[in-house]
Design an enzyme around this catalytic site. Sequence first.
Site, PDB file in Angstrom:
ATOM      1  N   ILE A   1      51.727  69.640   5.399  1.00 32.95           N
ATOM      2  CA  ILE A   1      51.567  70.143   6.761  1.00 32.95           C
ATOM      3  C   ILE A   1      50.129  69.964   7.224  1.00 32.95           C
ATOM      4  O   ILE A   1      49.882  69.607   8.385  1.00 32.95           O
ATOM      5  CB  ILE A   1      52.002  71.608   6.850  1.00 32.95           C
ATOM      6  CG1 ILE A   1      53.448  71.767   6.346  1.00 32.95           C
ATOM      7  CG2 ILE A   1      51.881  72.111   8.280  1.00 32.95           C
ATOM      8  CD1 ILE A   1      54.457  70.876   7.041  1.00 32.95           C
ATOM      9  N   ASP A   2      49.169  70.203   6.344  1.00 33.44           N
ATOM     10  CA  ASP A   2      47.769  69.941   6.690  1.00 33.44           C
ATOM     11  C   ASP A   2      47.587  68.489   7.123  1.00 33.44           C
ATOM     12  O   ASP A   2      47.017  68.197   8.178  1.00 33.44           O
ATOM     13  CB  ASP A   2      46.865  70.217   5.485  1.00 33.44           C
ATOM     14  CG  ASP A   2      46.469  71.666   5.359  1.00 33.44           C
ATOM     15  OD1 ASP A   2      46.479  72.380   6.374  1.00 33.44           O
ATOM     16  OD2 ASP A   2      46.143  72.091   4.240  1.00 33.44           O
ATOM     17  N   ILE A   3      48.059  67.582   6.292  1.00 30.80           N
ATOM     18  CA  ILE A   3      47.853  66.159   6.568  1.00 30.80           C
ATOM     19  C   ILE A   3      48.649  65.726   7.790  1.00 30.80           C
ATOM     20  O   ILE A   3      48.156  64.959   8.635  1.00 30.80           O
ATOM     21  CB  ILE A   3      48.223  65.326   5.322  1.00 30.80           C
ATOM     22  CG1 ILE A   3      47.228  65.641   4.193  1.00 30.80           C
ATOM     23  CG2 ILE A   3      48.223  63.833   5.637  1.00 30.80           C
ATOM     24  CD1 ILE A   3      47.609  65.056   2.855  1.00 30.80           C
TER      25      ILE A   3
ATOM     26  N   ASP B   1      48.482  75.800   4.927  1.00 32.09           N
ATOM     27  CA  ASP B   1      49.628  74.910   4.757  1.00 32.09           C
ATOM     28  C   ASP B   1      50.863  75.630   4.223  1.00 32.09           C
ATOM     29  O   ASP B   1      51.942  75.564   4.835  1.00 32.09           O
ATOM     30  CB  ASP B   1      49.217  73.749   3.854  1.00 32.09           C
ATOM     31  CG  ASP B   1      50.304  72.712   3.658  1.00 32.09           C
ATOM     32  OD1 ASP B   1      51.368  73.053   3.101  1.00 32.09           O
ATOM     33  OD2 ASP B   1      50.089  71.546   4.035  1.00 32.09           O
TER      34      ASP B   1
END
Length: 397
Positions: free
Chosen positions: A162-164, A134
């Site tokens: 960004i991951d989510i 991320d």
Amino acid sequence: MSENPLGDITVIDLTQAVAGPCATSLLADFGADVVSIEPPGGGSEREYGGGSTMPNFGRNKRSLVLDLKTAEGTDVLHRLVEDADVLVHNNRPGKMADLGADYETLAEINPQLVYCSITGYGEEGPYRNRPGFDPLAQAMSGLMWVTGEPDRKPSRIGASTIDIGTGIYAAFAIWPALRHVRQTGEGQKIEASLFDTAAVFMGHWYTQYDKTGEQPQRQGHSWELYAPSGIFETGTDPIYLSTPFQHLWERVCHAVDRPDWIDDPRFETTEDRLKNRSELIAALESEFHDYTRDELIDTLLEEGVPAAELQTVAEAARDEHLQQRGTLTQIEDVDGEEVTATATPVVLSETPGTIERGPPALGEDSADILLEYGFDDETIDTLLEQEVIRDGKRGGE
């Protein structure tokens, strides 16, 4: 109408950490049978953040411990794929081929399979072999550059945004891919990447730079397009104020009984307020100091001013609005303890996402899953003896 719109969908989940588990948890919330295939030592999300990822992105799933580095483990995966609808992984490019689980191989086994790859930089391009996390995507995309105070180093966002975001995009893409299967009988491969997601989040900045040639700079808690905006001190705790339009600024003036500011040449227009931002902040905080945070929020909201309490994590984790809406809920964690976690962040009137169970213990469902897929007890016991699978109900972890 079915209460579980994805109740007839089976998902093979080969993901770890945050982005992939986020995608598959969304599918699980809407009824998909998500079989989380974990390595013998467990997925990294069991350790990440002290295990805090599990109640949020491990719920509603079943755990199958399977050693895919063995030929027997690959054979088991192939058997599962025969009847699966979706497979999601977040291995680096090339790793799935090494495991005998690349799209071309699995599509031969099941031509209707929706195969979703989540990587740091995508499977093509000069960065494809870089490790991806991320904050690296934040750094590469320019997102980190525009985040933080102007006189300090760029800062990462304090959540795995960004991951989510990538998990959400991946889950979104899976839905139309499943519809395509039902219309045509053809599966397909989906690629999602952290860098692509971060770039999309920054799209308007790229456009602005292309149009003006001006490099955006860090503005800290404020915003370079309008003022006042940002964090303001009160007599007690701080608030956040956002006034992107002229009429909202005028409402601020009326709310604190300073209508003279509307025609003040320092503050009359957006351009004036941006030019004289320091004076504006000082003037506002001088007035705001006469209020407690709660008093000021009530006063501003009564005038229709966009303002909010600047809550700590502790305050937000107890927020009555989030609790009343069910966004914050209590989930039984892996250890059996009740913990605060978030639920599905969208509300559907007819087919809402639900939490049917907390995150599974490592390998909790291994034998049960294989029985459902036609493996007999003797074969399962052999796989256990060979340590190809592990199951807490049949000999521990």
